[in-house]
Design an enzyme around this catalytic site. Structure first.
Site, mmCIF file in Angstrom:
data_model
loop_
_atom_site.group_PDB
_atom_site.id
_atom_site.type_symbol
_atom_site.label_atom_id
_atom_site.label_comp_id
_atom_site.label_asym_id
_atom_site.label_seq_id
_atom_site.Cartn_x
_atom_site.Cartn_y
_atom_site.Cartn_z
ATOM 1 N N ASP A 116 0.812 -1.201 0.092
ATOM 2 C CA ASP A 116 0.027 -0.083 -0.104
ATOM 3 C C ASP A 116 0.967 1.245 0.025
ATOM 4 O O ASP A 116 2.163 1.154 -0.025
ATOM 5 C CB ASP A 116 -0.910 -0.045 1.295
ATOM 6 C CG ASP A 116 -1.776 1.194 1.311
ATOM 7 O OD1 ASP A 116 -2.261 1.766 0.638
ATOM 8 O OD2 ASP A 116 -1.658 1.857 2.492
ATOM 9 N N PHE A 117 0.503 2.399 -0.208
ATOM 10 C CA PHE A 117 1.076 3.564 -0.101
ATOM 11 C C PHE A 117 0.974 4.456 0.898
ATOM 12 O O PHE A 117 2.065 4.652 1.763
ATOM 13 C CB PHE A 117 0.982 4.258 -1.664
ATOM 14 C CG PHE A 117 1.643 5.491 -2.018
ATOM 15 C CD1 PHE A 117 3.057 5.270 -2.532
ATOM 16 C CD2 PHE A 117 1.545 6.756 -1.353
ATOM 17 C CE1 PHE A 117 3.911 6.324 -3.117
ATOM 18 C CE2 PHE A 117 2.298 7.807 -1.635
ATOM 19 C CZ PHE A 117 3.618 7.562 -2.429
#
Length: 213
Positions: A8-9
């Site tokens: 995920d970022f």
């Protein structure tokens, strides 16, 4: 060790909470709602339209307008109010050295994720970067994750998602993939456990050790 490791970022690779909460606050003001920045941390990560509907009870039309207002501030200003999490570059380099294929699967607009990664000279660390698309309805977490897996030719049994909220865990489950939670992100207390994360690590040292085992 998993062959394909997708990240995920927001809240996992980059600390973007300042720009996101200030932009959510701006959007809510357009609807006549005053909100404290601390209570808006939940907007870091999930699809914005869904979150405005969930938290403030907006109908879809209002939520879509709030999302446009959010972007009005975020894209020129808020996107810059962030930093890469200390130590994540070293974790990624260690995984690559060990032979893993590393990628990004985020609900964040793909061009913004790429912009931030380029600014930190991190684009070359990822074999695939998948984010939400400017147009289209296939931007749910599981759909972004599936696109990333398809781009890598990754099988669910060889893949893991690293994320910081229940949306990551739920999206991974829908793709038949386990999710490793990171405590340093934006989840509420107990959120990752309740969602069913395969395990939860506290910091970068724990993240690297878990993924390399």
């Amino acid at each position: 060790m998993y062959k394909n490791i997708l990240f995920d970022f927001d809240g996992t690779v980059f600390d973007t909470v300042e720009g996101i909460t200030k932009s959510a606050q701006y959007a809510l003001k357009q609807q006549g709602i005053e909100a404290d920045l601390q209570e808006l941390r939940c907007f870091a990560g999930p699809p914005l339209v869904d979150k405005f509907m969930e938290v403030y009870g907006f109908d879809r039309e209002t939520a879509e307008q709030a999302t446009r207002d959010f972007k009005e501030r975020y894209e020129p200003i808020g996107v810059k109010e962030c930093r890469v999490f200390p130590g994540i570059k070293e974790v990624l380099q260690a995984l690559i050295k060990a032979g893993a294929r590393v990628g990004i699967a985020t609900s964040k607009p793909q061009h913004l994720a790429e912009q931030l990664l380029a600014g930190e000279e991190m684009l070359g660390l990822f074999q695939v970067i998948c984010g939400s698309e400017a147009k289209g309805n296939n931007n749910a977490k599981w759909q972004v994750l599936q696109r990333a897996m398809d781009a890598l030719g990754a099988k669910p049994e060889d893949t893991i998602l690293v994320g910081d909220t229940k949306y990551d865990v739920e999206g991974a489950r829908r793709c038949g993939v386990p999710c490793l939670g990171v405590r340093y992100g934006y989840a509420a207390e107990g959120e990752l456990e309740a969602a069913g994360a395969i395990d939860i690590v506290e910091d970068m040292a724990g993240l690297q050790a878990w993924l390399l085992k």
